[in-house]
Design an enzyme around this catalytic site. Structure first.
Site, PDB file in Angstrom:
ATOM      1  N   GLY A 249       0.769  -1.240   0.000  1.00  0.00           N
ATOM      2  CA  GLY A 249       0.000   0.000   0.000  1.00  0.00           C
ATOM      3  C   GLY A 249       0.798   1.287   0.000  1.00  0.00           C
ATOM      4  O   GLY A 249       0.215   2.370   0.030  1.00  0.00           O
ATOM      5  N   GLY A 293       3.481  -3.576  -4.079  1.00  0.00           N
ATOM      6  CA  GLY A 293       3.309  -3.863  -5.504  1.00  0.00           C
ATOM      7  C   GLY A 293       3.631  -2.609  -6.292  1.00  0.00           C
ATOM      8  O   GLY A 293       4.675  -2.482  -6.936  1.00  0.00           O
ATOM      9  N   ARG A 294       2.727  -1.624  -6.169  1.00  0.00           N
ATOM     10  CA  ARG A 294       2.862  -0.365  -6.901  1.00  0.00           C
ATOM     11  C   ARG A 294       4.235   0.268  -6.709  1.00  0.00           C
ATOM     12  O   ARG A 294       4.855   0.745  -7.663  1.00  0.00           O
ATOM     13  CB  ARG A 294       1.794   0.599  -6.381  1.00  0.00           C
ATOM     14  CG  ARG A 294       1.649   1.893  -7.164  1.00  0.00           C
ATOM     15  CD  ARG A 294       0.780   2.893  -6.404  1.00  0.00           C
ATOM     16  NE  ARG A 294      -0.446   2.337  -5.899  1.00  0.00           N
ATOM     17  CZ  ARG A 294      -1.589   2.258  -6.578  1.00  0.00           C
ATOM     18  NH1 ARG A 294      -1.661   2.739  -7.784  1.00  0.00           N
ATOM     19  NH2 ARG A 294      -2.654   1.721  -6.029  1.00  0.00           N
ATOM     20  N   TYR A 335     -10.815   5.226 -11.522  1.00  0.00           N
ATOM     21  CA  TYR A 335     -10.544   5.895 -10.234  1.00  0.00           C
ATOM     22  C   TYR A 335     -10.323   7.398 -10.363  1.00  0.00           C
ATOM     23  O   TYR A 335     -10.025   8.049  -9.371  1.00  0.00           O
ATOM     24  CB  TYR A 335      -9.271   5.343  -9.577  1.00  0.00           C
ATOM     25  CG  TYR A 335      -9.081   3.858  -9.600  1.00  0.00           C
ATOM     26  CD1 TYR A 335      -9.972   3.012  -8.936  1.00  0.00           C
ATOM     27  CD2 TYR A 335      -7.987   3.293 -10.237  1.00  0.00           C
ATOM     28  CE1 TYR A 335      -9.765   1.643  -8.940  1.00  0.00           C
ATOM     29  CE2 TYR A 335      -7.775   1.921 -10.229  1.00  0.00           C
ATOM     30  CZ  TYR A 335      -8.675   1.108  -9.586  1.00  0.00           C
ATOM     31  OH  TYR A 335      -8.470  -0.240  -9.583  1.00  0.00           O
ATOM     32  N   CYS A 362     -14.847   3.554 -28.091  1.00  0.00           N
ATOM     33  CA  CYS A 362     -16.175   4.143 -28.271  1.00  0.00           C
ATOM     34  C   CYS A 362     -16.831   4.247 -26.919  1.00  0.00           C
ATOM     35  O   CYS A 362     -17.700   3.439 -26.563  1.00  0.00           O
ATOM     36  CB  CYS A 362     -16.996   3.277 -29.198  1.00  0.00           C
ATOM     37  SG  CYS A 362     -16.219   3.160 -30.786  1.00  0.00           S
ATOM     38  N   GLU A 363     -16.384   5.198 -26.150  1.00  0.00           N
ATOM     39  CA  GLU A 363     -16.803   5.340 -24.769  1.00  0.00           C
ATOM     40  C   GLU A 363     -16.325   6.718 -24.321  1.00  0.00           C
ATOM     41  O   GLU A 363     -15.126   6.973 -24.313  1.00  0.00           O
ATOM     42  CB  GLU A 363     -16.100   4.213 -23.977  1.00  0.00           C
ATOM     43  CG  GLU A 363     -16.235   4.260 -22.524  1.00  0.00           C
ATOM     44  CD  GLU A 363     -17.091   3.116 -21.983  1.00  0.00           C
ATOM     45  OE1 GLU A 363     -17.370   2.157 -22.718  1.00  0.00           O
ATOM     46  OE2 GLU A 363     -17.504   3.234 -20.836  1.00  0.00           O
ATOM     47  N   TYR A 391      -0.379  -1.706 -12.333  1.00  0.00           N
ATOM     48  CA  TYR A 391      -1.827  -1.751 -12.572  1.00  0.00           C
ATOM     49  C   TYR A 391      -2.226  -1.129 -13.907  1.00  0.00           C
ATOM     50  O   TYR A 391      -3.298  -0.552 -14.029  1.00  0.00           O
ATOM     51  CB  TYR A 391      -2.588  -1.077 -11.415  1.00  0.00           C
ATOM     52  CG  TYR A 391      -2.276  -1.687 -10.062  1.00  0.00           C
ATOM     53  CD1 TYR A 391      -2.664  -2.984  -9.774  1.00  0.00           C
ATOM     54  CD2 TYR A 391      -1.585  -0.975  -9.086  1.00  0.00           C
ATOM     55  CE1 TYR A 391      -2.367  -3.566  -8.539  1.00  0.00           C
ATOM     56  CE2 TYR A 391      -1.292  -1.542  -7.848  1.00  0.00           C
ATOM     57  CZ  TYR A 391      -1.681  -2.832  -7.590  1.00  0.00           C
ATOM     58  OH  TYR A 391      -1.381  -3.401  -6.380  1.00  0.00           O
TER      59      TYR A 391
END
Ligand code: LLP
Length: 432
Positions: A249, A293-294, A335, A362-363, A391
Site C-alpha cells: 500500500g 506492488g505499486r 478511479y 467508443c466510450e 496496474y
C-alpha cells in the site's frame, strides 16, 4: 509536472528514459508501448530488502504483489533479487511456476481461490496460503489432507484501519469483502476453528489496509492492532503465532503534488512500533512480511502513444486523441487516477496547451487525463504518460478488440522486448 530521475530531454528535444530516446523507442517497437526501466525496479527491490535486513536483522521477507505487474520477466527479476512473490490467482501462480520461481517464496492470496487453484498451490508446495474465510480454510484442509500434506497459512483479518485513500482501493476497513474483522470477535472465533484443522499450520496473521497511502500513521496503527491481537490470540489459545504480514500500500508520486515518504522510512517506523508493542506484550518479534506492488514497479514504467487528431472545441476543451487509452490503462476511467503527461517528441517546448487526452474507445469516459498542460501537439507526435508501471498492463483489456500493447524493459542502455504486441489472431485464438 515531474520527471523521474532516469528521465532527461536530449538535444532533439525528445524525452529520454534510462538513456534511450522515447521517440526512437516508439518508432522501433510501435505504439502504444509500455516501457520499463529495469534499474528502477531493481533499486526498489533492494530498498525494501535492505530495510528488512536492517530493521529486522533479516527476520522477515518482502513479497512483491505481482498483481501490479505479473509477467514472466518480472517474476525473473523478483526471483533474482531474492524477494518473495504474492500471487492471487492460478494465472499468477502459473506465471511464477513457468519460470521456476522457488515455491517456498510464494504467498497465495485472494478472497476467492477455486478448488483447482488451491490444488495447484498444494501440489506445487507454495510456501504460504493466506486464508480469507472458514469455507476456504476447510477447502484447503481437505485438499491438503488428500495429498498428505500440511500447509503453512496466515489468516487475513481486518484491523479496521481507515487509510484515507480512494474508497475503491481501500481494503482494510470492517466493511470489506476481504478477511474477517478483529472487532466484535469474529476473527478470534474463526481462529479457534482453523486451529482444529489438522492439515493447516496457522503460522500467523495477515492484513492489508489499502493502496497509494502517503501517511505513516495508518501503518503504525495497524501494526499495533495486529500485534496486540496476536498477543491476545496466543494467550487465549495457548499457542505462539510466529508470522505477521502487514500487506502493501505504500504510495508513489504520480504527480508533482504527491509526496510519498521514502520506503525505508516506512519500514523503520513500522519496525519501531513492532518492537515497542512486542516489549509491552512480551512477544517474540514475529517474522515480518510486507507486500509492496505499486511502489516496486509503478515509477519504473511509462507508456508511449502516437497522437492522432487534435480537436479544439471553442470555449469547451481540446481533445488530443491517442492510439491507446482505456484498454491499456483503465485507471483514469475507474478511479480518476492522476498522471503526468507530456509530448515526448516536443519535450523542450513550453506546455502551454490545455488538453484532454482521449483514448480510442467508443466510450466517452475513455480518457487518460483531463485538462493537462502539454506542448501543443501535432498528429504523429509521441505522447508519454508517466508512472504507468503498476496496474496498467495487469488491468489491460481487449475492449473494442484493441490488442494489448508490447512491453520493453531497458537494461544497460538496451531495450528488449518482454511482451509481444498482441496480434488480431491472439485475440481470436479462443473464438470457436
Ligand atoms: N497485498 C494485498 C493483499 C493487496 O490486496 C494489494 C493490493 C497489495 C498487497 C499491493 O498493494 P500496493 O503496494 O500495490 O498498493 N488496481 C488498483 C490497486 C488495487 C490494489 C489491490 N490490492 C489501482 O490501480 O490503483
Amino acid at each position: 509536472m515531474h520527471l523521474e530521475s532516469d528521465m532527461r530531454v536530449n538535444s532533439k528535444g525528445h524525452l529520454t528514459v534510462a538513456g534511450l530516446d522515447t521517440v526512437e523507442l516508439a518508432k522501433t517497437f510501435g505504439t502504444p508501448l509500455y516501457v520499463m526501466d529495469e534499474a528502477v525496479v531493481r533499486e526498489n527491490c533492494r530498498l525494501y530488502k535492505n530495510a528488512v535486513d536492517q530493521n529486522y536483522n533479516g527476520h522477515g521477507m518482502v513479497f512483491y504483489a505481482s498483481k501490479a505487474l505479473c509477467i514472466k520477466e518480472m517474476c525473473r527479476i523478483i526471483e533474482s533479487e531474492g524477494l518473495g512473490l504474492d500471487v492471487v490467482s492460478g494465472g499468477e501462480l502459473y506465471t511464477a511456476i513457468s519460470i521456476g520461481f522457488p515455491m517456498d517464496r510464494i504467498m497465495f492470496h485472494g478472497n476467492f481461490k477455486t478448488e483447482a487453484e488451491i490444488e495447484m498451490g498444494v501440489v506445487n508446495d507454495v510456501g504460504r496460503f493466506v486464508i480469507d474465510n472458514l469455507y476456504e480454510a476447510e477447502l484447503i484442509n481437505t485438499i491438503a489432507k488428500k495429498y498428505g500434506k500440511t500447509v503453512k497459512a496466515l489468516l487475513r483479518v481486518s484491523p479496521g484501519t481507515d487509510a484515507h485513500t480512494h474508497e475503491f482501493i481501500m481494503t482494510g476497513q470492517i466493511d470489506s469483502k476481504f478477511g474477517t474483522p478483529i472487532e466484535g470477535g469474529a476473527a478470534e472465533e474463526l481462529i479457534g476453528k482453523i486451529l482444529e484443522l489438522k492439515n493447516i499450520n496457522l503460522a500467523g496473521l495477515h492484513c492489508h489496509i489499502g493502496s497509494q497511502i502517503f501517511e505513516l500513521e495508518p501503518f503504525n496503527y495497524t501494526a499495533r492492532v495486529m500485534l496486540n491481537f496476536m498477543a491476545d490470540i496466543d494467550e487465549k489459545f495457548s499457542i505462539k503465532m510466529t508470522e505477521l504480514d502487514l500487506g502493501g500500500g505504500f504510495g508513489i508520486r504520480y504527480i508533482e503534488d504527491h509526496d510519498p515518504i521514502p520506503y525505508e522510512k516506512y519500514m523503520e517506523s513500522i519496525a519501531d512500533t513492532v518492537d515497542s508493542v512486542c516489549k509491552e506484550r512480551n512477544l517474540d518479534r514475529p517474522y515480518i512480511m510486507m507486500e509492496p506492488g505499486r511502489s516496486i514497479v509503478g515509477s519504473a514504467g511509462l507508456t508511449l502513444y502516437t497522437v492522432g487528431s487534435i480537436k479544439e472545441i471553442k470555449d469547451v476543451r481540446n481533445y488530443v486523441a491517442i492510439d491507446g487509452g482505456l484498454p491499456d490503462n483503465p485507471r483514469y476511467a475507474l478511479y480518476g487516477a492522476q498522471y503526468d503527461v507530456l509530448v515526448a517528441s516536443k519535450a523542450n517546448k513550453r506546455p502551454d496547451f490545455t488538453a484532454t487526452i482521449a483514448g480510442r474507445c467508443c466510450e466517452s469516459g475513455d480518457l487518460i487525463q483531463e485538462n493537462v498542460s502539454i506542448a501543443k501537439p501535432e498528429p504523429g507526435d509521441t505522447v508519454a504518460v508517466l508512472d504507468t508501471g503498476a496496474y496498467n498492463y495487469s488491468m489491460a483489456s481487449n475492449y473494442n478488440r484493441v490488442p494489448r500493447p508490447a512491453m520493453v524493459f531497458i537494461r544497460n542502455g538496451q531495450a528488449r522486448l518482454v511482451l509481444n504486441r498482441e496480434s488480431y489472431d491472439d485475440m481470436l485464438k479462443n473464438d470457436l
